[in-house]
Design a protein around this motif. Structure first.
Motif, PDB file in Angstrom:
ATOM      1  N   TYR A  91       0.952  -1.213   0.117  1.00  0.00           N
ATOM      2  CA  TYR A  91      -0.057   0.355  -0.008  1.00  0.00           C
ATOM      3  C   TYR A  91       1.017   1.004  -0.202  1.00  0.00           C
ATOM      4  N   PRO A  92       1.725   1.533  -0.842  1.00  0.00           N
ATOM      5  CA  PRO A  92       2.474   2.538  -1.273  1.00  0.00           C
ATOM      6  C   PRO A  92       2.231   4.148  -0.943  1.00  0.00           C
ATOM      7  N   PRO A  93       2.469   5.270  -0.616  1.00  0.00           N
ATOM      8  CA  PRO A  93       1.669   6.173  -0.522  1.00  0.00           C
ATOM      9  C   PRO A  93       2.267   6.592  -2.110  1.00  0.00           C
ATOM     10  N   SER A  94       1.684   7.187  -2.546  1.00  0.00           N
ATOM     11  CA  SER A  94       1.462   8.365  -4.035  1.00  0.00           C
ATOM     12  C   SER A  94       2.571   9.515  -3.680  1.00  0.00           C
ATOM     13  N   VAL A 100      -3.161  -3.179  -4.317  1.00  0.00           N
ATOM     14  CA  VAL A 100      -3.902  -4.288  -3.317  1.00  0.00           C
ATOM     15  C   VAL A 100      -4.544  -4.847  -3.763  1.00  0.00           C
ATOM     16  N   LEU A 101      -5.488  -4.330  -4.774  1.00  0.00           N
ATOM     17  CA  LEU A 101      -6.364  -5.652  -5.628  1.00  0.00           C
ATOM     18  C   LEU A 101      -4.954  -6.018  -6.864  1.00  0.00           C
ATOM     19  N   ILE A 111      -1.821  -6.956  -6.347  1.00  0.00           N
ATOM     20  CA  ILE A 111      -1.709  -8.529  -5.742  1.00  0.00           C
ATOM     21  C   ILE A 111      -2.256  -9.150  -5.360  1.00  0.00           C
ATOM     22  N   PHE A 112      -3.216  -9.287  -4.624  1.00  0.00           N
ATOM     23  CA  PHE A 112      -4.818 -10.093  -4.926  1.00  0.00           C
ATOM     24  C   PHE A 112      -4.794 -10.697  -5.740  1.00  0.00           C
ATOM     25  N   LEU A 113      -5.501 -10.138  -6.894  1.00  0.00           N
ATOM     26  CA  LEU A 113      -5.312 -10.693  -8.174  1.00  0.00           C
ATOM     27  C   LEU A 113      -4.114 -11.741  -8.766  1.00  0.00           C
ATOM     28  N   PHE A 114      -2.620 -11.472  -8.670  1.00  0.00           N
ATOM     29  CA  PHE A 114      -1.916 -12.234  -8.682  1.00  0.00           C
ATOM     30  C   PHE A 114      -1.449 -13.060  -8.023  1.00  0.00           C
ATOM     31  N   VAL A 115      -1.618 -13.562  -6.196  1.00  0.00           N
ATOM     32  CA  VAL A 115      -1.756 -14.113  -5.901  1.00  0.00           C
ATOM     33  C   VAL A 115      -2.494 -14.645  -5.854  1.00  0.00           C
ATOM     34  N   SER A 116      -3.803 -14.701  -6.363  1.00  0.00           N
ATOM     35  CA  SER A 116      -5.570 -15.722  -5.680  1.00  0.00           C
ATOM     36  C   SER A 116      -5.183 -16.087  -7.180  1.00  0.00           C
ATOM     37  N   TYR A 158       8.020   3.955  -7.191  1.00  0.00           N
ATOM     38  CA  TYR A 158       8.947   2.355  -7.201  1.00  0.00           C
ATOM     39  C   TYR A 158       7.838   1.434  -7.904  1.00  0.00           C
ATOM     40  N   GLN A 159       7.102   1.118  -7.559  1.00  0.00           N
ATOM     41  CA  GLN A 159       6.076  -0.162  -8.055  1.00  0.00           C
ATOM     42  C   GLN A 159       5.725   0.142  -9.151  1.00  0.00           C
ATOM     43  N   LEU A 160       5.114   0.888 -10.402  1.00  0.00           N
ATOM     44  CA  LEU A 160       4.137   0.713 -11.648  1.00  0.00           C
ATOM     45  C   LEU A 160       4.440  -0.737 -12.114  1.00  0.00           C
ATOM     46  N   PHE A 161       6.516  -0.851 -11.880  1.00  0.00           N
ATOM     47  CA  PHE A 161       6.899  -1.877 -12.587  1.00  0.00           C
ATOM     48  C   PHE A 161       6.044  -2.894 -12.413  1.00  0.00           C
ATOM     49  N   ASN A 162       6.097  -3.575 -11.034  1.00  0.00           N
ATOM     50  CA  ASN A 162       5.451  -4.452 -10.331  1.00  0.00           C
ATOM     51  C   ASN A 162       4.354  -4.503 -10.629  1.00  0.00           C
ATOM     52  N   MET A 163       3.541  -3.237 -10.815  1.00  0.00           N
ATOM     53  CA  MET A 163       1.995  -3.511 -11.110  1.00  0.00           C
ATOM     54  C   MET A 163       1.599  -3.738 -12.276  1.00  0.00           C
ATOM     55  N   ILE A 164       2.399  -3.476 -13.316  1.00  0.00           N
ATOM     56  CA  ILE A 164       2.939  -3.896 -15.085  1.00  0.00           C
ATOM     57  C   ILE A 164       2.728  -6.093 -14.411  1.00  0.00           C
ATOM     58  N   LEU A 165       3.350  -5.980 -14.628  1.00  0.00           N
ATOM     59  CA  LEU A 165       3.711  -7.696 -13.637  1.00  0.00           C
ATOM     60  C   LEU A 165       2.695  -8.004 -13.173  1.00  0.00           C
ATOM     61  N   GLY A 166       2.180  -7.470 -12.322  1.00  0.00           N
ATOM     62  CA  GLY A 166       0.962  -7.880 -11.186  1.00  0.00           C
ATOM     63  C   GLY A 166      -0.103  -7.941 -11.617  1.00  0.00           C
TER      64      GLY A 166
END
Length: 482
Positions: free
Chosen positions: A348-351, A399-400, A402-407, A453-461
């Motif tokens: 839940y990274p701050p904007s 958060v959503l 991460i849930f999408l990817f993990v689930s 810092y998380q946009l790349f991870n969001m793309i992968l997720g």
């Protein structure tokens, strides 16, 4: 032939949407967005130095564009265009992993090319979008190496790997992931060993050169002055949030800095934690002019002050040891007040800077005015910037995702996905998962996590999340029909 036609349509659509978005956006935001980091990059480009607190790869991009023009609009477009080229390479690589439906391709395409965060971040004078683009190419090459084991591709991957290393310290984990992936690629043992040794040699050479340049530019022989300050920031943050701080007799070499830290913390005792300047988990003790770690209290334009940065570099080694000392004295407090909050902040990274234009100012520092040939230091927008509040919802989106990817990952194994999914997809999924695990651990330990810092991870997720769920749903529907 059908695949080529499909790729061509997406290529044209990405180019069209890029030009439309950029044109409209620059009407409302004719000037780039600046943060404190921006001025450090600009000064590095202006002086053409090869070492600074951060890697200078992005500054070299600024200088390269500056060889042709000092137009800020052109620099922003180059960043945005570069990202689009890299994102297309990633997108086409993903399409080659397995057959996908139109809605899956549409979701991935939209997140890559219609994502407002990418558009707004491209307007920043920072390395973020440049590094995201490089990272997309880097991981795409790893995906391709399993089913296209070409030596030319391997050589290109080594070039991209060292390029990433020159742009962001987050790339410190990339060699580990690349080496791990190479072990499972279809190359001879000789090629694998040679490639791994070459990676080690390139990284070692870069570190040696950077260390020597740091000594030349900043007066101290070290690879990264920034890492020492980051260590101290993290440790002091945890120390500052302890409910009680018993008297601590520190080694003599830490006496001066520890005295300043304790005196500063004592001055904050009457302020509720929610209102304290060091309340949020950020890099306050690293960058705030009134941080007790700063060599000169109240100094202005820290990131654009060469003398001040040299002073910061001079104490970086001491601060690195001081941070480690505080952690060793209070390991539980470090875990409780820094590591654990940062563990959840990853999800839940701050904007941070994405929700504000130009740090809320209507002026820029002198180095920006000089580099971009502005007639004055004033900047403006034709937007009231209220739409930037959208990025306040991106932490929830993370958060959503991460849930999408993990689930999806769990459901994929429940339905026996590895038994029927394509080999190249299985390899890419494992590699993407391995990257996320390593990145999670590194990010939590290294520095406070923020959204950009998380946009790349969001793309992968998003990419693997929708691919996994499509496989799962196809399997469930197929079983039901039987």
């Amino acid at each position: 032939m059908m695949r080529m036609q499909k790729h061509y349509r997406y290529f044209c659509l990405a180019g069209f949407t890029m030009l439309i978005q950029f044109t409209i956006f620059k009407y409302f935001y004719p000037f780039p967005n600046f943060m404190q980091d921006s001025y450090n990059y600009l000064r590095s480009a202006y002086e053409n130095i090869d070492a600074n607190l951060w890697p200078v790869g992005y500054s070299k991009l600024i200088r390269f564009v500056g060889f042709f023009t000092h137009s800020a609009t052109v620099l922003v477009f180059v960043q945005y265009f570069f990202y689009h080229l890299c994102a297309l390479y990633f997108f086409f690589t993903v399409l080659d992993l397995r057959e996908t439906s139109r809605w899956v391709r549409g979701i991935i395409f939209a997140f890559l090319f219609l994502n407002p965060a990418i558009l707004y971040l491209s307007n920043y004078i920072t390395s973020d979008v440049y590094f995201i683009g490089i990272s997309l190419v880097w991981i795409s090459q790893l995906f391709r190496l399993v089913y296209e084991p070409s030596r030319w591709l391997l050589l290109a991957h080594l070039v991209v790997l060292i390029l990433a290393y020159t742009v962001r310290y987050h790339a410190l984990i990339y060699p580990l992931i690349s080496v791990t992936a190479l072990v499972f690629c279809q190359f001879s043992v000789r090629v694998k060993v040679g490639s791994i040794l070459l990676i080690i040699a390139l990284i070692a050479g870069f570190m040696f050169y950077t260390t020597s340049q740091t000594e030349k530019v900043m007066g101290t022989r070290q690879f990264s002055a920034f890492s020492g300050w980051q260590m101290a920031n993290n440790a002091v943050y945890a120390y500052a949030h302890m409910p009680e701080r018993p008297p601590l007799k520190v080694p003599e070499r830490f006496g001066a800095v520890h005295h300043r830290v304790t005196a500063y913390l004592d001055s904050l005792q009457h302020i509720p934690m929610a209102r304290r300047p060091d309340g949020p988990l950020m890099a306050f003790y690293l960058w705030d002019p009134y941080s007790p770690l700063q060599p000169v209290a109240g100094a202005v334009n820290i990131a654009d002050n060469k003398v001040h940065l040299q002073q910061m570099a001079a104490v970086a080694s001491l601060y690195n040891d001081y941070g480690k000392y505080l952690i060793s004295e209070y390991p539980w407090a470090y875990f409780r007040y820094y590591l654990l909050p940062n563990f959840f902040q990853y999800a839940y990274p701050p904007s941070e800077n994405l929700v504000v234009y130009n740090d809320g100012r209507d002026t820029v520092w002198r180095v920006a005015q000089s580099w971009f040939h502005y007639s004055a230091n004033k900047v403006f927008t034709r937007s009231d910037t209220k739409e930037m509040a959208l990025f306040g919802y991106y932490p929830l989106l993370m958060v959503l995702i991460i849930f999408l990817f993990v689930s999806g990952w769990i459901a994929y194994y429940v339905v026996g996905g590895p038994s029927f999914a394509e080999l190249r997809f299985r390899y890419a999924l494992r590699l993407g998962t391995f990257y996320w695990i390593v990145h999670y651990g590194f990010s939590v330990l290294a520095s406070p996590v923020v959204l950009r810092y998380q946009l790349f991870n969001m793309i992968l997720g998003v990419t693997f999340g929708v691919l996994l769920w499509e496989l799962v749903l196809r399997s469930l529907f197929a079983n039901r029909e039987q």
